[in-house]
Scaffold this motif. Sequence first.
Motif, PDB file in Angstrom:
ATOM      1  N   GLU A 132      70.874  39.553  28.361  1.00 47.61           N
ATOM      2  CA  GLU A 132      72.318  39.518  28.146  1.00 47.61           C
ATOM      3  C   GLU A 132      72.734  40.764  27.389  1.00 47.61           C
ATOM      4  O   GLU A 132      72.017  41.241  26.513  1.00 47.61           O
ATOM      5  CB  GLU A 132      72.691  38.259  27.346  1.00 47.61           C
ATOM      6  CG  GLU A 132      74.156  38.099  27.048  1.00 47.61           C
ATOM      7  CD  GLU A 132      74.431  36.799  26.309  1.00 47.61           C
ATOM      8  OE1 GLU A 132      74.401  35.732  26.958  1.00 47.61           O
ATOM      9  OE2 GLU A 132      74.672  36.856  25.066  1.00 47.61           O
ATOM     10  N   MET A 133      73.915  41.298  27.740  1.00 46.12           N
ATOM     11  CA  MET A 133      74.461  42.455  27.052  1.00 46.12           C
ATOM     12  C   MET A 133      75.917  42.204  26.683  1.00 46.12           C
ATOM     13  O   MET A 133      76.698  41.734  27.511  1.00 46.12           O
ATOM     14  CB  MET A 133      74.406  43.701  27.950  1.00 46.12           C
ATOM     15  CG  MET A 133      73.044  44.300  28.140  1.00 46.12           C
ATOM     16  SD  MET A 133      73.123  45.848  29.091  1.00 46.12           S
ATOM     17  CE  MET A 133      73.210  45.197  30.774  1.00 46.12           C
ATOM     18  N   GLU A 134      76.257  42.531  25.458  1.00 45.92           N
ATOM     19  CA  GLU A 134      77.651  42.555  25.025  1.00 45.92           C
ATOM     20  C   GLU A 134      78.083  44.017  25.055  1.00 45.92           C
ATOM     21  O   GLU A 134      77.471  44.867  24.388  1.00 45.92           O
ATOM     22  CB  GLU A 134      77.768  41.973  23.621  1.00 45.92           C
ATOM     23  CG  GLU A 134      79.178  41.890  23.090  1.00 45.92           C
ATOM     24  CD  GLU A 134      79.187  41.333  21.679  1.00 45.92           C
ATOM     25  OE1 GLU A 134      79.933  40.375  21.425  1.00 45.92           O
ATOM     26  OE2 GLU A 134      78.432  41.861  20.829  1.00 45.92           O
ATOM     27  N   ILE A 135      79.122  44.328  25.816  1.00 43.08           N
ATOM     28  CA  ILE A 135      79.466  45.714  26.107  1.00 43.08           C
ATOM     29  C   ILE A 135      80.931  45.979  25.783  1.00 43.08           C
ATOM     30  O   ILE A 135      81.819  45.202  26.178  1.00 43.08           O
ATOM     31  CB  ILE A 135      79.205  46.030  27.599  1.00 43.08           C
ATOM     32  CG1 ILE A 135      77.722  45.863  27.930  1.00 43.08           C
ATOM     33  CG2 ILE A 135      79.677  47.443  27.956  1.00 43.08           C
ATOM     34  CD1 ILE A 135      77.416  45.906  29.411  1.00 43.08           C
ATOM     35  N   LEU A 136      81.200  47.055  25.054  1.00 46.63           N
ATOM     36  CA  LEU A 136      82.543  47.587  24.904  1.00 46.63           C
ATOM     37  C   LEU A 136      82.800  48.489  26.094  1.00 46.63           C
ATOM     38  O   LEU A 136      82.168  49.530  26.243  1.00 46.63           O
ATOM     39  CB  LEU A 136      82.670  48.376  23.601  1.00 46.63           C
ATOM     40  CG  LEU A 136      83.990  49.134  23.408  1.00 46.63           C
ATOM     41  CD1 LEU A 136      85.160  48.165  23.225  1.00 46.63           C
ATOM     42  CD2 LEU A 136      83.894  50.105  22.233  1.00 46.63           C
ATOM     43  N   THR A 137      83.702  48.100  26.977  1.00 55.41           N
ATOM     44  CA  THR A 137      83.941  48.862  28.198  1.00 55.41           C
ATOM     45  C   THR A 137      84.886  50.026  27.934  1.00 55.41           C
ATOM     46  O   THR A 137      85.549  50.109  26.889  1.00 55.41           O
ATOM     47  CB  THR A 137      84.545  47.977  29.292  1.00 55.41           C
ATOM     48  OG1 THR A 137      85.901  47.642  28.924  1.00 55.41           O
ATOM     49  CG2 THR A 137      83.729  46.700  29.488  1.00 55.41           C
ATOM     50  N   GLY A 138      84.972  50.914  28.922  1.00 56.50           N
ATOM     51  CA  GLY A 138      85.901  52.025  28.814  1.00 56.50           C
ATOM     52  C   GLY A 138      87.343  51.581  28.713  1.00 56.50           C
ATOM     53  O   GLY A 138      88.204  52.319  28.207  1.00 56.50           O
ATOM     54  N   GLU A 464      89.822  55.925  32.887  1.00 56.45           N
ATOM     55  CA  GLU A 464      88.905  57.064  32.749  1.00 56.45           C
ATOM     56  C   GLU A 464      88.913  57.627  31.338  1.00 56.45           C
ATOM     57  O   GLU A 464      88.964  58.833  31.118  1.00 56.45           O
ATOM     58  CB  GLU A 464      89.233  58.147  33.787  1.00 56.45           C
ATOM     59  CG  GLU A 464      89.081  57.643  35.221  1.00 56.45           C
ATOM     60  CD  GLU A 464      89.292  58.729  36.263  1.00 56.45           C
ATOM     61  OE1 GLU A 464      89.708  59.851  35.882  1.00 56.45           O
ATOM     62  OE2 GLU A 464      89.034  58.458  37.460  1.00 56.45           O
ATOM     63  N   ARG A 465      88.827  56.699  30.382  1.00 58.63           N
ATOM     64  CA  ARG A 465      88.721  57.121  28.984  1.00 58.63           C
ATOM     65  C   ARG A 465      87.365  57.767  28.711  1.00 58.63           C
ATOM     66  O   ARG A 465      87.231  58.577  27.785  1.00 58.63           O
ATOM     67  CB  ARG A 465      88.896  55.903  28.059  1.00 58.63           C
ATOM     68  CG  ARG A 465      90.222  55.177  28.188  1.00 58.63           C
ATOM     69  CD  ARG A 465      91.374  56.011  27.651  1.00 58.63           C
ATOM     70  NE  ARG A 465      91.194  56.435  26.274  1.00 58.63           N
ATOM     71  CZ  ARG A 465      91.459  55.670  25.213  1.00 58.63           C
ATOM     72  NH1 ARG A 465      91.903  54.431  25.373  1.00 58.63           N
ATOM     73  NH2 ARG A 465      91.294  56.142  23.990  1.00 58.63           N
ATOM     74  N   LEU A 466      86.367  57.377  29.467  1.00 57.71           N
ATOM     75  CA  LEU A 466      85.021  57.925  29.315  1.00 57.71           C
ATOM     76  C   LEU A 466      84.764  58.923  30.436  1.00 57.71           C
ATOM     77  O   LEU A 466      85.330  58.804  31.525  1.00 57.71           O
ATOM     78  CB  LEU A 466      83.980  56.798  29.369  1.00 57.71           C
ATOM     79  CG  LEU A 466      84.220  55.629  28.419  1.00 57.71           C
ATOM     80  CD1 LEU A 466      83.206  54.508  28.694  1.00 57.71           C
ATOM     81  CD2 LEU A 466      84.127  56.079  26.972  1.00 57.71           C
ATOM     82  N   LEU A 467      83.929  59.902  30.178  1.00 58.37           N
ATOM     83  CA  LEU A 467      83.540  60.838  31.231  1.00 58.37           C
ATOM     84  C   LEU A 467      82.878  60.096  32.381  1.00 58.37           C
ATOM     85  O   LEU A 467      82.314  59.015  32.186  1.00 58.37           O
ATOM     86  CB  LEU A 467      82.555  61.870  30.678  1.00 58.37           C
ATOM     87  CG  LEU A 467      83.094  62.918  29.704  1.00 58.37           C
ATOM     88  CD1 LEU A 467      81.931  63.725  29.146  1.00 58.37           C
ATOM     89  CD2 LEU A 467      84.114  63.819  30.366  1.00 58.37           C
ATOM     90  N   ASP A 468      82.940  60.672  33.587  1.00 59.77           N
ATOM     91  CA  ASP A 468      82.141  60.070  34.654  1.00 59.77           C
ATOM     92  C   ASP A 468      80.712  60.594  34.563  1.00 59.77           C
ATOM     93  O   ASP A 468      80.404  61.518  33.796  1.00 59.77           O
ATOM     94  CB  ASP A 468      82.783  60.250  36.029  1.00 59.77           C
ATOM     95  CG  ASP A 468      82.576  61.625  36.651  1.00 59.77           C
ATOM     96  OD1 ASP A 468      81.709  62.399  36.178  1.00 59.77           O
ATOM     97  OD2 ASP A 468      83.286  61.941  37.613  1.00 59.77           O
ATOM     98  N   LEU A 469      79.822  59.979  35.311  1.00 63.47           N
ATOM     99  CA  LEU A 469      78.390  60.249  35.175  1.00 63.47           C
ATOM    100  C   LEU A 469      78.056  61.704  35.510  1.00 63.47           C
ATOM    101  O   LEU A 469      77.235  62.320  34.839  1.00 63.47           O
ATOM    102  CB  LEU A 469      77.598  59.277  36.064  1.00 63.47           C
ATOM    103  CG  LEU A 469      76.091  59.269  35.877  1.00 63.47           C
ATOM    104  CD1 LEU A 469      75.714  58.869  34.456  1.00 63.47           C
ATOM    105  CD2 LEU A 469      75.431  58.325  36.883  1.00 63.47           C
ATOM    106  N   TYR A 470      78.671  62.232  36.547  1.00 58.28           N
ATOM    107  CA  TYR A 470      78.383  63.621  36.919  1.00 58.28           C
ATOM    108  C   TYR A 470      78.880  64.578  35.836  1.00 58.28           C
ATOM    109  O   TYR A 470      78.164  65.501  35.443  1.00 58.28           O
ATOM    110  CB  TYR A 470      79.026  63.953  38.260  1.00 58.28           C
ATOM    111  CG  TYR A 470      78.711  65.363  38.723  1.00 58.28           C
ATOM    112  CD1 TYR A 470      77.498  65.642  39.338  1.00 58.28           C
ATOM    113  CD2 TYR A 470      79.627  66.389  38.549  1.00 58.28           C
ATOM    114  CE1 TYR A 470      77.191  66.942  39.755  1.00 58.28           C
ATOM    115  CE2 TYR A 470      79.333  67.690  38.958  1.00 58.28           C
ATOM    116  CZ  TYR A 470      78.116  67.961  39.558  1.00 58.28           C
ATOM    117  OH  TYR A 470      77.810  69.237  39.962  1.00 58.28           O
ATOM    118  N   ALA A 471      80.092  64.356  35.348  1.00 63.43           N
ATOM    119  CA  ALA A 471      80.638  65.232  34.325  1.00 63.43           C
ATOM    120  C   ALA A 471      79.786  65.218  33.057  1.00 63.43           C
ATOM    121  O   ALA A 471      79.589  66.247  32.410  1.00 63.43           O
ATOM    122  CB  ALA A 471      82.074  64.827  33.990  1.00 63.43           C
TER     123      ALA A 471
END
Length: 477
Positions: A132-138, A464-471
């Motif tokens: 299980e993971m508790e995650i703060l999303t973008g 898109e508060r977070l960078l994308d994976l490629y960037a």
Amino acid sequence: MSAIRQPSTSSPAEHANAVRELRQAYARLPENAPVRLAKPTSNLFRFREPSSAPGLDVGAFGSVISVDPDSRTAEVGGMTTYEDLVAATLRHGLMPLVVPQLRTITLGGAVTGMGIESSSFRNGLPHESVEEMEILTGAGDVVVARRDNEHGDLFRGFPNSYGTLGYSLRLRIGLEPVKPYVHLRHLRFSSGEAAMAALGEICADRVHGGEAVDFVDGVAFARDELYLTLASFTDRAPWTSDYTGSDIYYTSIRRYAAPGPGDYLTVHDYLWRWDTDWFWCSRAFGVQNPVVRRFWPRSLKRSDVYRRLVALDRRTDFSRLLAYYRGAPPPEPLIQDIEVEVGRGAEFLDFFHDEVGMTPVWMCPLRLREGAGTGGADRADGHTWPLYPLEPDRLYVNFGFWGMVPVRPGGGRNYHNRLIEDEVSRLGGHKSLYSDAFYDEDDFWRLYNGDAYRKLKAVYDPGERLLDLYAKCVGNG
């Protein structure tokens, strides 16, 4: 024998309060402001210019919340280091199913950024033991993701997302029982073909010479000198070696190689055998010189100390300037881990010896845990873990190589890195993204499942508060 530290701990109530405060801090950020974490340490080797943007303080998520010996699980803050987690679980005769090699790798980092170690041939990668993971999303939401709930897509897509979908705040992971000691046997091979063939047989049988095999990794010192290290839990040891002082673990492999009796370590020292000298990379700082080593404090023989020295070198460009004034070719940093199927391992080693020539090279087998990806409900876009596609029931070998090589005349500053990327793609393998990457965008998304990633990004970070994976991983944001 090195001492086991006192781990940092927190209560469920303290964790819940930290989550509330973090959500409030996130909400206070301007909507157009980039989001980043304020972390004191890192094991990434994608160096970038310091950011003036405010960082989210995640220090409250660096503790062990609980260890349950009955269910063999641990609840852990996402920023907790494996050093703290191991210290907590060993007190109960347990360990995480996979313990990455370096003490300050965090649980959240190993899951979102991948990890591996010598139990990976039977336990897979660290994210495969997460329940299980508790995650703060973008998007600023806090969700609990499990394999079988409404956030199962995020659960499966979180590995290899490198914080571009969100940040793990809490993880529940599985544990396994240990014995007090580990017996090591070092087997020598004179060719990559022989070593890879033996690796396939040993990992399939999990027994060698009548003794169970609990851990497997290896070192290639030269084209014709390779060792596989087979390690087994044991209740008793006639002696135990100590590689936290004057002796160096990787140099002991030759000394204790078969047909001798092998070597013995406490389970704690086995798990951190590579950290004291950052595999063999401490030699770059003179730490393996007997005189220097004598006066270098044990407390500073750690991977995080060496990593800070490398970061300083990158900022000052000292190595490049030193090479210039010595009249030597400028150095190209080559810090990478790649994976290919075991049947292509010897082919990769031949290429590496011919085109790069760096030694030693670490070798570590891995396969998805048994049963992974066997049901349609457990798979996304044809893969259990879509952003790092591995096939079930196949044995892979991770090759790790870390250091500097002379820039090839006319080849450009990143010649060897690009050459390795091309060869790994040709062999049908993958490269870990914790270090520099140079793929063009189309190749990158083909290798790391851009279609699956974009679907997750649209749901969990629509603004898109977070960078994308490629960037983040290639653009080096």
